[in-house]
Design a protein around this motif. Structure first.
Motif, PDB file in Angstrom:
ATOM      1  N   ALA A   1       0.687  -1.357  -0.186  1.00 16.57           N
ATOM      2  CA  ALA A   1       0.128   0.028  -0.028  1.00 16.57           C
ATOM      3  C   ALA A   1       0.880   1.296   0.162  1.00 16.57           C
ATOM      4  O   ALA A   1       0.577   2.278  -0.564  1.00 16.57           O
ATOM      5  N   HIS A   2       1.885   1.128   0.854  1.00 14.42           N
ATOM      6  CA  HIS A   2       2.844   2.391   0.723  1.00 14.42           C
ATOM      7  C   HIS A   2       3.559   2.615  -0.709  1.00 14.42           C
ATOM      8  O   HIS A   2       3.649   3.878  -0.962  1.00 14.42           O
ATOM      9  N   ILE A   3       3.950   1.452  -1.470  1.00 18.72           N
ATOM     10  CA  ILE A   3       4.226   1.669  -2.739  1.00 18.72           C
ATOM     11  C   ILE A   3       3.344   2.224  -3.727  1.00 18.72           C
ATOM     12  O   ILE A   3       3.587   3.159  -4.279  1.00 18.72           O
ATOM     13  N   LEU A   4       2.010   1.885  -3.447  1.00 18.34           N
ATOM     14  CA  LEU A   4       1.139   2.415  -4.160  1.00 18.34           C
ATOM     15  C   LEU A   4       0.517   4.078  -3.851  1.00 18.34           C
ATOM     16  O   LEU A   4       0.485   4.830  -4.571  1.00 18.34           O
ATOM     17  N   LEU A   5       0.891   4.450  -2.649  1.00 17.13           N
ATOM     18  CA  LEU A   5       0.708   5.755  -2.043  1.00 17.13           C
ATOM     19  C   LEU A   5       1.594   6.572  -2.770  1.00 17.13           C
ATOM     20  O   LEU A   5       1.575   7.789  -3.107  1.00 17.13           O
ATOM     21  N   LYS A   6       3.166   5.920  -2.706  1.00 15.83           N
ATOM     22  CA  LYS A   6       4.195   6.986  -3.420  1.00 15.83           C
ATOM     23  C   LYS A   6       3.970   6.981  -5.053  1.00 15.83           C
ATOM     24  O   LYS A   6       4.689   7.827  -5.636  1.00 15.83           O
ATOM     25  N   HIS A   7       3.351   5.929  -5.646  1.00 17.58           N
ATOM     26  CA  HIS A   7       3.157   6.078  -7.160  1.00 17.58           C
ATOM     27  C   HIS A   7       2.109   7.011  -7.768  1.00 17.58           C
ATOM     28  O   HIS A   7       1.167   7.147  -7.046  1.00 17.58           O
TER      29      HIS A   7
ATOM     30  N   LYS B   1      -7.275   6.035  -5.345  1.00 14.73           N
ATOM     31  CA  LYS B   1      -7.395   5.883  -3.866  1.00 14.73           C
ATOM     32  C   LYS B   1      -7.997   4.796  -3.330  1.00 14.73           C
ATOM     33  O   LYS B   1      -7.607   3.851  -2.468  1.00 14.73           O
ATOM     34  N   ALA B   2      -9.073   4.164  -4.024  1.00 11.52           N
ATOM     35  CA  ALA B   2     -10.029   2.959  -3.537  1.00 11.52           C
ATOM     36  C   ALA B   2      -9.307   1.858  -3.723  1.00 11.52           C
ATOM     37  O   ALA B   2      -9.093   0.989  -2.728  1.00 11.52           O
ATOM     38  N   LEU B   3      -8.208   1.825  -4.725  1.00  7.73           N
ATOM     39  CA  LEU B   3      -7.336   0.383  -5.008  1.00  7.73           C
ATOM     40  C   LEU B   3      -6.286   0.484  -3.916  1.00  7.73           C
ATOM     41  O   LEU B   3      -6.315  -0.465  -3.176  1.00  7.73           O
ATOM     42  N   THR B   4      -5.917   1.699  -3.640  1.00  9.52           N
ATOM     43  CA  THR B   4      -4.744   1.824  -2.648  1.00  9.52           C
ATOM     44  C   THR B   4      -5.121   1.472  -1.143  1.00  9.52           C
ATOM     45  O   THR B   4      -4.480   0.725  -0.357  1.00  9.52           O
ATOM     46  N   TYR B   5      -6.182   2.184  -0.900  1.00  6.11           N
ATOM     47  CA  TYR B   5      -6.853   2.157   0.564  1.00  6.11           C
ATOM     48  C   TYR B   5      -7.256   0.759   0.781  1.00  6.11           C
ATOM     49  O   TYR B   5      -7.192   0.239   2.103  1.00  6.11           O
ATOM     50  N   ALA B   6      -7.770   0.172  -0.081  1.00  9.05           N
ATOM     51  CA  ALA B   6      -8.334  -1.116   0.091  1.00  9.05           C
ATOM     52  C   ALA B   6      -7.264  -2.073   0.343  1.00  9.05           C
ATOM     53  O   ALA B   6      -7.186  -3.199   1.283  1.00  9.05           O
TER      54      ALA B   6
ATOM     55  N   PRO C   1     -14.249  -0.177   3.243  1.00  7.29           N
ATOM     56  CA  PRO C   1     -13.487   0.997   3.860  1.00  7.29           C
ATOM     57  C   PRO C   1     -12.783   1.604   2.900  1.00  7.29           C
ATOM     58  O   PRO C   1     -12.789   2.772   2.772  1.00  7.29           O
ATOM     59  N   GLY C   2     -11.940   0.841   1.990  1.00  2.00           N
ATOM     60  CA  GLY C   2     -10.908   1.453   0.895  1.00  2.00           C
ATOM     61  C   GLY C   2     -12.056   2.282  -0.031  1.00  2.00           C
ATOM     62  O   GLY C   2     -11.598   3.471  -0.330  1.00  2.00           O
TER      63      GLY C   2
ATOM     64  N   TYR D   1     -10.916  -5.354  -6.411  1.00  2.00           N
ATOM     65  CA  TYR D   1     -12.478  -5.348  -6.307  1.00  2.00           C
ATOM     66  C   TYR D   1     -13.268  -4.105  -5.726  1.00  2.00           C
ATOM     67  O   TYR D   1     -14.117  -3.893  -5.923  1.00  2.00           O
ATOM     68  N   ALA D   2     -12.367  -3.381  -5.246  1.00  4.27           N
ATOM     69  CA  ALA D   2     -12.756  -2.000  -4.702  1.00  4.27           C
ATOM     70  C   ALA D   2     -12.925  -1.167  -5.932  1.00  4.27           C
ATOM     71  O   ALA D   2     -14.054  -0.611  -5.837  1.00  4.27           O
ATOM     72  N   VAL D   3     -12.055  -1.139  -6.924  1.00  2.00           N
ATOM     73  CA  VAL D   3     -12.506  -0.481  -8.213  1.00  2.00           C
ATOM     74  C   VAL D   3     -13.372  -1.164  -9.063  1.00  2.00           C
ATOM     75  O   VAL D   3     -14.374  -0.748  -9.650  1.00  2.00           O
TER      76      VAL D   3
END
Length: 290
Positions: free
Chosen positions: A75-81, A92-97, A123-124, A227-229
């Motif tokens: 998730a941290h990698i996704l946040l920085k990407h 955001k939904a992808l990353t947060y999930a 939640p995500g 699946y959040a997306v």
């Protein structure tokens, strides 16, 4: 006057009859069934919504690997990407999930919605939508109760356990809950909620549960993000006016039949699917020797 329901058709009928949004029917049904006050029920919902938010933050910030080494820090990698293809809310939904499901894999506090293995999707999705569209806690409450109502119906009419119905029953149900929740957050109609759930759930039918080494990490963590997306896609279709040709309660019934027809090897036993690939077996052996 009773607000109790068994199916989503019941919920829709009560919504239309009393001229109330579906999430409001869910609150009144909970008051009727539990004997609790509205204030107490909403207070508990807000407590769980705060756990939603905390698990997004904690899962994203904590970069440590899990004990198995299979997840953690993704998730941290996704946040920085910087996303190149997806809209901000979908990314955001992808990353947060992913963050929430990584939090679960590390034994942080999460809300099982409907299960721990699928705890990232709702939640995500909800946190991403609220953040991107600047929605308040009232909107989050609408989404929470709508998702809870959908989860109640699926749990009682079918199943939400991977060991019973495969991952379609876990992450599929979570995505359906999230799709309906998002529509409610945006104050969509009863028809839009119903179609969002149907469109979402019927497009996960047959999804198997095949965790590597019996742990809720691979493919579970990334699956929650994807699946959040999916949930957002179904909500967008429904709010655009697309409908499901198969009524939602029939979709739920079909999901249950399909899940129970799956061989046991594809229902959380780690005896089939990805778990029995060459790499899956190697990882399982390494875990057993730890």
């Amino acid at each position: 006057m009773s607000y109790l329901y068994e199916t989503l058709a019941d919920l829709a009928h009560l919504s239309d009859t009393h001229n109330l949004p579906m999430w409001e029917v869910v609150i009144r049904a909970e008051m009727e069934a539990s004997g609790q006050t509205r204030e107490a029920i909403e207070k508990e919902a807000l407590r769980r919504i705060q756990i939603f938010k905390d698990s997004v933050t904690n899962g994203g910030e904590d970069r440590k690997r899990t004990v198995s080494g299979m997840s953690g820090g993704q998730a941290h990698i996704l946040l920085k990407h910087t996303p190149r293809l997806m809209s901000p809310v979908a990314y955001k939904a992808l990353t947060y999930a992913v963050a929430v499901n990584e939090a679960n894999a590390k034994m942080f506090r999460v809300v099982a919605c409907p299960t721990a293995g699928s705890c990232g999707v709702m939640p995500g999705t909800m946190c991403a939508v609220a953040e991107e569209l600047q929605l308040d806690d009232e909107a989050m409450l609408r989404g929470f109760f709508m998702g809870a109502g959908i989860g109640n119906v699926i749990t009682n009419q079918a199943c939400v356990a991977g060991a019973v119905g495969g991952c379609q029953a876990e992450v599929g149900s979570a995505a359906a809950m999230a799709a309906g929740a998002v529509v409610a957050m945006l104050e969509g109609s009863t028809k839009e909620v119903i179609n969002a759930v149907a469109l979402c759930l019927k497009n996960v039918l047959g999804l198997v549960c095949d965790p590597i080494g019996g742990l809720v990490e691979v493919p579970c963590v990334k699956r929650n993000g994807i699946y959040a997306v999916h949930a957002l896609s179904a909500a967008e279709m429904a709010m655009a006016g697309l409908i499901s040709q198969i009524p939602v309660d029939e979709v739920i019934e079909a999901m249950d039949r399909i899940g129970r027809a799956l061989p046991s090897t594809l229902r959380e036993t780690s005896e089939g699917g990805l778990a029995t690939t060459e790499t899956g077996r190697r990882i399982a052996k390494q875990l057993a020797e730890m």
